[in-house]
Design a protein around this motif. Structure first.
Motif, short mmCIF file in Angstrom:
data_model
loop_
_atom_site.label_atom_id
_atom_site.label_comp_id
_atom_site.label_asym_id
_atom_site.label_seq_id
_atom_site.Cartn_x
_atom_site.Cartn_y
_atom_site.Cartn_z
N GLY A 152 36.39 30.19 7.80
CA GLY A 152 37.60 30.10 6.99
C GLY A 152 37.48 30.94 5.73
N ALA A 153 36.31 30.86 5.08
CA ALA A 153 36.11 31.64 3.86
C ALA A 153 36.17 33.14 4.16
N PHE A 154 35.55 33.55 5.27
CA PHE A 154 35.58 34.97 5.63
C PHE A 154 37.00 35.43 5.96
N THR A 155 37.73 34.58 6.70
CA THR A 155 39.11 34.95 7.03
C THR A 155 39.94 35.08 5.76
N GLY A 156 39.74 34.12 4.85
CA GLY A 156 40.47 34.17 3.59
C GLY A 156 40.13 35.42 2.80
N LEU A 157 38.84 35.78 2.83
CA LEU A 157 38.41 36.99 2.11
C LEU A 157 39.09 38.22 2.68
N MET A 158 39.11 38.31 4.02
CA MET A 158 39.72 39.49 4.64
C MET A 158 41.24 39.50 4.40
N THR B 243 43.88 17.63 16.28
CA THR B 243 42.95 17.08 15.30
C THR B 243 41.95 18.14 14.85
N PHE B 244 41.41 18.88 15.83
CA PHE B 244 40.47 19.94 15.48
C PHE B 244 41.15 20.99 14.61
N ALA B 245 42.40 21.32 14.94
CA ALA B 245 43.10 22.34 14.18
C ALA B 245 43.28 21.91 12.73
N VAL B 246 43.71 20.65 12.53
CA VAL B 246 43.94 20.18 11.16
C VAL B 246 42.63 20.10 10.39
N GLY B 247 41.60 19.51 11.02
CA GLY B 247 40.30 19.39 10.35
C GLY B 247 39.75 20.75 9.97
N SER B 248 39.88 21.72 10.88
CA SER B 248 39.36 23.05 10.62
C SER B 248 40.13 23.74 9.52
N ALA B 249 41.45 23.54 9.50
CA ALA B 249 42.26 24.16 8.46
C ALA B 249 41.86 23.63 7.09
N LEU B 250 41.57 22.32 7.01
CA LEU B 250 41.15 21.76 5.73
C LEU B 250 39.80 22.35 5.30
N ALA B 251 38.88 22.48 6.28
CA ALA B 251 37.58 23.08 5.96
C ALA B 251 37.77 24.50 5.47
N ALA B 252 38.70 25.23 6.10
CA ALA B 252 38.94 26.62 5.68
C ALA B 252 39.46 26.66 4.26
N ALA B 253 40.34 25.72 3.92
CA ALA B 253 40.85 25.67 2.55
C ALA B 253 39.70 25.47 1.58
N ALA B 254 38.79 24.54 1.92
CA ALA B 254 37.63 24.32 1.07
C ALA B 254 36.79 25.59 0.98
N GLY B 255 36.60 26.27 2.12
CA GLY B 255 35.80 27.49 2.14
C GLY B 255 36.39 28.56 1.24
N VAL B 256 37.70 28.74 1.31
CA VAL B 256 38.34 29.76 0.48
C VAL B 256 38.22 29.39 -1.00
N LEU B 257 38.47 28.11 -1.32
CA LEU B 257 38.41 27.68 -2.72
C LEU B 257 37.01 27.87 -3.29
N ILE B 258 36.00 27.44 -2.52
CA ILE B 258 34.63 27.55 -3.00
C ILE B 258 34.22 29.02 -3.04
N GLY B 259 34.53 29.75 -1.97
CA GLY B 259 34.15 31.16 -1.93
C GLY B 259 34.74 31.92 -3.11
N MET B 260 35.96 31.58 -3.48
CA MET B 260 36.61 32.29 -4.58
C MET B 260 36.07 31.80 -5.92
N ASN B 261 35.89 30.51 -6.05
CA ASN B 261 35.41 29.96 -7.31
C ASN B 261 34.02 30.50 -7.63
N PHE B 262 33.16 30.59 -6.63
CA PHE B 262 31.80 31.05 -6.87
C PHE B 262 31.63 32.51 -6.49
N ASN B 263 32.73 33.16 -6.13
CA ASN B 263 32.74 34.59 -5.87
C ASN B 263 31.68 35.01 -4.87
N ALA B 264 31.51 34.25 -3.81
CA ALA B 264 30.49 34.63 -2.84
C ALA B 264 30.84 34.08 -1.47
N VAL B 265 30.80 34.95 -0.47
CA VAL B 265 31.03 34.55 0.91
C VAL B 265 29.91 35.15 1.74
#
Lengths: 434, 289
Positions: free
Chosen positions: B43-49, B189-211
């Motif tokens: 999710g973080a990588f997708t968000g980065l791209m 269920t998998f789709a929703v859970g994964s989407a939430l994880a991706a949101a966390a990944g993007v937020l963390i990746g951006m906040n800490f500027n590292a993916v």
């Protein structure tokens, strides 16, 4: 991007030889899997119910094939040259390399491998060592000490290498050094900085500035030349970070400075705000004992918390990624290093441009130390010939070798004596402060 | 100290987002999806791209990341778990661990091992309230995660598919007898859970500027701890568990020593398992296990 990865992982092989090697591996795997189970089709007719499990077997085969493709090829960097050179093995000197080429620490291992390969290519282009061609056998440790031990055993027993450049991480080196020593094979690490590694024995050398030397020099520079008096230390809780913290605090206090806070973090941590909030604005400078991946995040989070302390560090900062990830938060940071790729001397510039041409990135300190190490080994080999014992004696006698990381000599215990330089981040670039 | 509370809340709310994925999947399948940390990373990588596409606003990049991870999550379920649904639970667990290692190394192979910077798509502003300093990231993380959690709550409690999810969680066979397409519900269920994880990944990746490819390992484990703490299978439990874990970690550093951070996180896991294995909100699942 993908091409670059294959270049990195498979060394300088042509993609053709790589592919044939892997395809045959894959075919072999598939046959051996189906073979014993009666792959003549008889089984397929038995029952429909088996279809689901067949699907799974197919999945497993595909998975195995991919696994073979990935692992088989990274180990396969030596295959084509092996078969090519089998008829005149006399004319080849094999150099081993062990380090993490995949996994979490792959970036360090790949840099070392690329540095050694760059040196070997340059040497071979100029006619090799006394007419003998150098050949690199790189083994992946995945950053795991057990894997490193297996790999070094293979290099020594199976490949019969003359010398080994490695291992890369301090933990690995501590594990494999006794094996190389017992087998009487020269091993020289270009990157493991934990104290005492070279003391394992007379076959074990090290060509990198150690952590204790760096930390002490930075403390001296910060107190005596910058006039700073109050320091906070934030260190990675591993061999590297602890050695830096211990020596920095010891030297700084010895010089009359005060250490106002000492906090730690774990490798791969991302959130340092709790520690930074605790440090607050008590210190004039923050010494970070760790690598750039974490240090750049620490710098950014410190800046966002309004901490204005000056950033100090060690060679773990030295990577273009430090500035790329840290942005303007790392501006003005000072750190010790053994190599500066911006140096204008001809040797360094030719190394940097050769390396860039091959790997499309600036060489870091791992690559530079590995390059120098390989050149030093080659120089010793020129005098000793392809002989493990004579080589060890020649290595010990190296004096003031002028490499890209400055002049190198070896102390009696195999420890390199090198100069420490201090670099500064200025306008998003590294420049030499001392 | 107030500053540390803010630190703990933002850290905890990202743990909560990750924990939700574990808990929802566990709720319907009784399976710990150990590849969840990798979904977070992808999710973080997708968000980065996505955020590198010029002119694309940040919320759109976030949505693309969530959609991308949802596809990956559904694919994982289809490939690695569905064929094993009738198999012993251990087989699915091993498959999950295998999937995790596979995805991490696949990303490593395709993207390379280097850490990438995450360009900040907006101007970072700082707000000072007395000695407390809050910046745009803190606000963004809190607002996004609270918003997503409220959205999830309504989805599960009010929407028809949410009702189907709860029915499937209670008893998969009965639910399917009642005409619920269980496969569709599980995929959702998998789709929703994964989407939430991706949101966390993007937020963390951006906040800490590292993916980077192995970024999912620790948050994945911490999210798991948070889910267990709150009670695996319970959605409010995952939210509370995440916040509690984040606070406990930050307070551990603030009041004790920084070395203790992960020891506290996993000490909590051990304690919860010893004292109340069902977690804070986990009571209602007992009869199934």
């Amino acid at each position: 991007m993908y091409m670059r990865f294959t270049d990195n992982l498979f060394g300088s092989n042509t993609s053709h030889s790589k592919n044939t090697g892997c395809n045959s591996n894959k075919d072999y795997k598939r046959m051996s899997f189906n073979g014993p189970k009666g792959g003549n089709g008889g089984r397929c007719n038995k029952r429909k119910a088996l279809r689901a499990s067949n699907f799974w077997m197919f999945g497993t085969v595909v998975f195995l094939a991919i696994a073979v493709l990935l692992t088989g090829c990274s180990g396969g960097s030596k295959d084509p040259s092996n078969s090519g050179g089998s008829k005149d093995t006399e004319k080849i000197i094999k150099i081993g390399m062990v380090g993490p080429l995949t996994g979490d620490y792959a970036t360090y291992g790949q840099s070392v491998r690329n540095g050694v390969q760059t040196a070997i290519d340059e040497i071979n282009e100029k006619g090799g060592v006394n007419g003998l061609t150098l050949q690199l056998v790189a083994e992946d440790s995945k950053g795991d000490s057990t894997e490193a031990a297996n790999a070094i055993q293979k290099l020594i027993d199976q490949d019969k290498v003359t010398a080994i450049v490695g291992a890369v991480l301090s933990g690995e080196t501590a594990t494999v050094a006794p094996i190389a020593q017992d087998s009487g094979v020269l091993m020289i690490t270009p990157s493991s900085t934990a104290p005492g590694l070279a003391d394992t024995g007379d076959y074990i050398f090290r060509n990198v500035i150690t952590d204790d030397v760096q930390a002490r020099q930075m403390a001296e520079y910060a107190v005596s030349e910058l006039g700073l008096e109050k320091f906070a230390v934030l260190y990675a809780n591993n061999d590297y970070g602890v050695a830096l913290k211990d020596n920095f605090t010891a030297k700084a206090e010895e010089l009359g400075a005060t250490i106002v806070a000492v906090e730690s973090y774990l490798d791969r941590d991302e959130d340092f705000r709790a520690q930074l909030t605790k440090i607050g604005d008590k210190a004039e400078a923050l010494y970070i004992g760790g690598y750039y991946t974490e240090a750049s995040k620490i710098a950014q989070q410190a800046k966002r918390q309004g901490i204005e302390a000056r950033l100090l560090g060690a060679d773990g900062f030295y990577s273009g990624k430090f500035v790329e990830l840290g942005g303007d938060a790392v501006e003005g940071a000072l750190f010790t290093a053994g190599f500066y790729s911006g140096d204008t001397s001809e040797d360094i510039q030719s190394f940097v441009s050769n390396y860039k041409q091959m790997y499309e990135e600036e060489p870091d300190m791992f690559a530079a130390n590995a390059y120098d190490t390989m050149k030093i080994v080659a120089q010793a080999l020129e005098k000793s010939g392809n002989d493990r014992d004579a080589l060890k004696a020649e290595m010990a006698a190296v004096k003031d070798y002028p490499g890209v990381t400055g002049k190198t000599s070896f102390a009696a215990n195999g420890e390199a004596l090198k100069e420490v330089i201090i670099l500064k981040v200025e306008n998003g670039r590294f420049s030499r402060a001392r | 100290m107030l500053q540390q509370v803010v630190n703990g809340l933002t850290l905890g709310s990202t743990y909560a987002l990750i924990a939700l994925g574990y808990t929802m999947v566990y709720g319907v399948l009784r399976l710990i999806n150990f590849a969840h940390g990798e979904v977070y990373m992808i999710g973080a990588f997708t968000g980065l791209m996505a955020s590198q596409i010029p002119g694309l606003p940040f919320p759109a990049a976030l949505l693309i990341a969530m959609a991308g991870a949802a596809v990956v999550g559904v694919a994982i379920e289809r490939i690695a778990y569905r064929p094993l649904r009738k198999a012993p639970r251990l087989a699915a667990l091993i498959s999950a661990i295998g999937m995790s290692i596979f995805l991490r190394n696949l990303t490593l192979a395709v993207m390379g091992p280097q850490t990438r910077a995450f360009p900040v798509p907006f101007e970072v502003r700082h707000f000072s309230i007395g000695r407390l300093r809050i910046n745009s990231f803190d606000v963004l993380i809190l607002v996004t995660s609270v918003g997503l959690m409220i959205g999830l709550h309504f989805l599960v409690q009010k929407a028809k598919i949410g009702k189907a999810m709860r029915a499937t969680a209670q008893d998969m066979e009965t639910a399917s007898l009642m005409g619920i397409d269980v496969n569709r519900v599980i995929a959702f269920t998998f789709a929703v859970g994964s989407a939430l994880a991706a949101a966390a990944g993007v937020l963390i990746g951006m906040n800490f500027n590292a993916v980077e490819p192995s970024m999912g390992m620790m948050p994945g484990l911490k999210g798991f701890v948070a889910a267990v703490l709150g009670g695996v299978g319970s959605i409010p439990g995952a939210m509370i568990g995440g916040i509690l874990l984040g606070m406990a970690e930050v307070m551990g550093v603030a009041l004790l020593r920084s070395e203790w951070r992960d020891a506290i996180a996993f000490g909590i896991l051990a304690l919860v398992l010893l004292i109340k294995p069902s977690g804070i909100f986990g009571g209602n699942l007992q009869e199934k296990v």
